[in-house]
Design a protein around this motif. Structure first.
Motif, PDB file in Angstrom:
ATOM      1  N   ASN A  10      45.345  40.229  38.196  1.00 16.21           N
ATOM      2  CA  ASN A  10      44.130  39.532  37.774  1.00 16.21           C
ATOM      3  C   ASN A  10      44.380  38.041  37.594  1.00 16.21           C
ATOM      4  O   ASN A  10      43.510  37.220  37.894  1.00 16.21           O
ATOM      5  CB  ASN A  10      43.608  40.120  36.457  1.00 16.21           C
ATOM      6  CG  ASN A  10      43.070  41.518  36.649  1.00 16.21           C
ATOM      7  OD1 ASN A  10      42.710  41.898  37.763  1.00 16.21           O
ATOM      8  ND2 ASN A  10      43.038  42.288  35.581  1.00 16.21           N
TER       9      ASN A  10
ATOM     10  N   GLU B 107      39.752  43.216  34.066  1.00 14.78           N
ATOM     11  CA  GLU B 107      39.477  44.326  34.980  1.00 14.78           C
ATOM     12  C   GLU B 107      40.692  45.223  35.173  1.00 14.78           C
ATOM     13  O   GLU B 107      41.832  44.757  35.078  1.00 14.78           O
ATOM     14  CB  GLU B 107      39.033  43.772  36.348  1.00 14.78           C
ATOM     15  CG  GLU B 107      37.585  43.347  36.363  1.00 14.78           C
ATOM     16  CD  GLU B 107      37.148  42.774  37.695  1.00 14.78           C
ATOM     17  OE1 GLU B 107      38.008  42.641  38.586  1.00 14.78           O
ATOM     18  OE2 GLU B 107      35.966  42.451  37.821  1.00 14.78           O
TER      19      GLU B 107
ATOM     20  N   SER C 248      42.400  46.430  37.783  1.00 14.45           N
ATOM     21  CA  SER C 248      42.451  46.192  39.225  1.00 14.45           C
ATOM     22  C   SER C 248      43.188  47.287  39.979  1.00 14.45           C
ATOM     23  O   SER C 248      42.733  47.746  41.020  1.00 14.45           O
ATOM     24  CB  SER C 248      43.128  44.850  39.498  1.00 14.45           C
ATOM     25  OG  SER C 248      42.424  43.838  38.855  1.00 14.45           O
TER      26      SER C 248
END
Lengths: 181, 191
Positions: free
Chosen positions: A30, A162, A164
């Motif tokens: 990220n 997030e 990911s």
């Protein structure tokens, strides 16, 4: 070496570990993603002028790593919908969004892209969120460059939270979780 | 020939065909019959030196008969004189002759009138919509067309929905929040 430990949950001791950094995979991924967002400049009205000002030297979107405006959707990460989306243009915007590779994000810049703005009219789509998943809405008509930069920072904040790896490699994540359990 | 003489000669030659003449602040307007349009237009261009068609507009006099009105704004580059021609078209007829072969600029003006009000132009070389897409089922500048629009669907081309008006075209909700709270750029950085 840069001081990664200041911004990432990492354990690093230069005396012991040299060039080795421990961090979560998601955090590293990220961090890379959010500091190199390549925007798709979907300039459709006067907001595009402010978008250009944001990219120029006075406001300098390069400070946030998002200066690489690409006019091919295949090279973009974030679509900045800057302006009035007419119904005639709406499906073209959607198509360009679909041509962008994953992972991708959308910024609805200004009142028109967010809600249709002052155009309560037969010709204007009442918000691009009817067609695309919008991550950040920016108020203003048009928003000042600072507002766009604030929106970009909000998006960076969102990206850094997030999951990911789980999103990108669900099977691998599942397998790892089973092994760790 | 000077401007007033020019317009007087038009009145003389087309006396029977000119329905009505009005003068307002030096602007001359003639009302003609749709059937005479091409004859009058050709005469204006060839004999009276009205070589520039500035604009064609249409008016929807909803509830009146004949319903539509088309306005031609002419200008003479050589004499610097304006002339306005008006004609009325009924809804049943819904068509007038094109002037796009007399003034080529009329081509797109007539397409726009067709697009927005649905008046057809006989003899137009390419009478397609110009702003909305082919297949859009309405004529948005007609009076009976609602401001918020009507839903339509043209697969893979475009769709429309009715816009939420919240009681009027320009209604805002007053807010008690100060500019500091409303403006994102006024917030301190949170990263």
């Amino acid at each position: 070496m840069f001081a990664v430990s200041e911004i990432l949950p990492a354990a690093y001791d230069s005396k012991i570990e040299g060039n080795v950094i421990f961090t979560r995979f998601d955090a590293a991924l990220n961090w890379v993603r959010k500091n190199s967002l390549w925007p798709m400049p979907m300039g459709l009205a006067c907001c595009a002028i402010e978008l250009m000002a944001t990219a120029a030297s006075r406001f300098d979107i390069a400070r946030f790593g998002a200066e690489v405006m690409r006019f091919s959707p295949r090279q973009c990460d974030v679509m900045i919908v800057a302006g009035t989306v007419t119904y005639k243009m709406a499906l073209a915007v959607k198509r360009i969004y679909e041509q962008m590779p994953e992972p991708k994000w959308v910024i609805a810049m200004g009142a028109c892209a967010s809600t249709g703005g002052m155009y309560r009219s037969y010709a204007v789509l009442q918000g691009i969120d009817q067609l695309l998943p919008v991550d950040v809405y920016i108020s203003g008509c048009p928003p000042r460059p600072e507002a766009l930069l604030a929106g970009l920072m909000k998006l960076q904040e969102k990206i850094s939270g997030e999951k990911s790896l789980a999103a990108q490699k669900p099977e691998l994540t599942k397998k790892l979780n089973e092994l760790l359990a | 020939m000077t401007g007033p003489e020019l317009l007087a000669s038009l009145g003389k030659l087309f006396g029977a065909k000119l329905q009505n003449k009005t003068e307002f602040r030096g602007e001359t307007t003639y009302t003609i019959l749709p059937t005479d349009l091409r004859e009058v237009a050709k005469f204006c261009r060839d004999e009276l030196s009205f070589d520039y068609l500035i604009d064609i507009t249409s008016i929807d006099n909803f509830g009146e008969e004949p319903r539509f009105e088309i306005v031609y704004e002419l200008y003479s580059m050589t004499l610097a004189v304006h002339l306005r021609l008006k004609l009325r078209v009924s809804e049943e007829e819904g068509a007038v002759d094109t002037v796009s072969d007399i003034w080529p600029t009329a081509n797109w003006h007539e397409r726009e009138i067709y697009d927005m009000m649905g008046i057809k132009f006989n003899g137009h070389p390419d009478l397609r919509r110009i702003l909305m897409w082919d297949g859009y089922p309405f004529f948005p500048l007609r009076k009976e067309f609602p401001l918020e629009g009507l839903p339509s669907e043209m697969p893979d081309v475009a769709f429309t929905k009715s816009a939420p008006l919240e009681g009027g075209p320009f209604v805002t909700q007053p807010s008690t929040a100060t500019a500091k709270d409303r403006e994102p750029r006024a917030h301190p950085p949170e990263l």
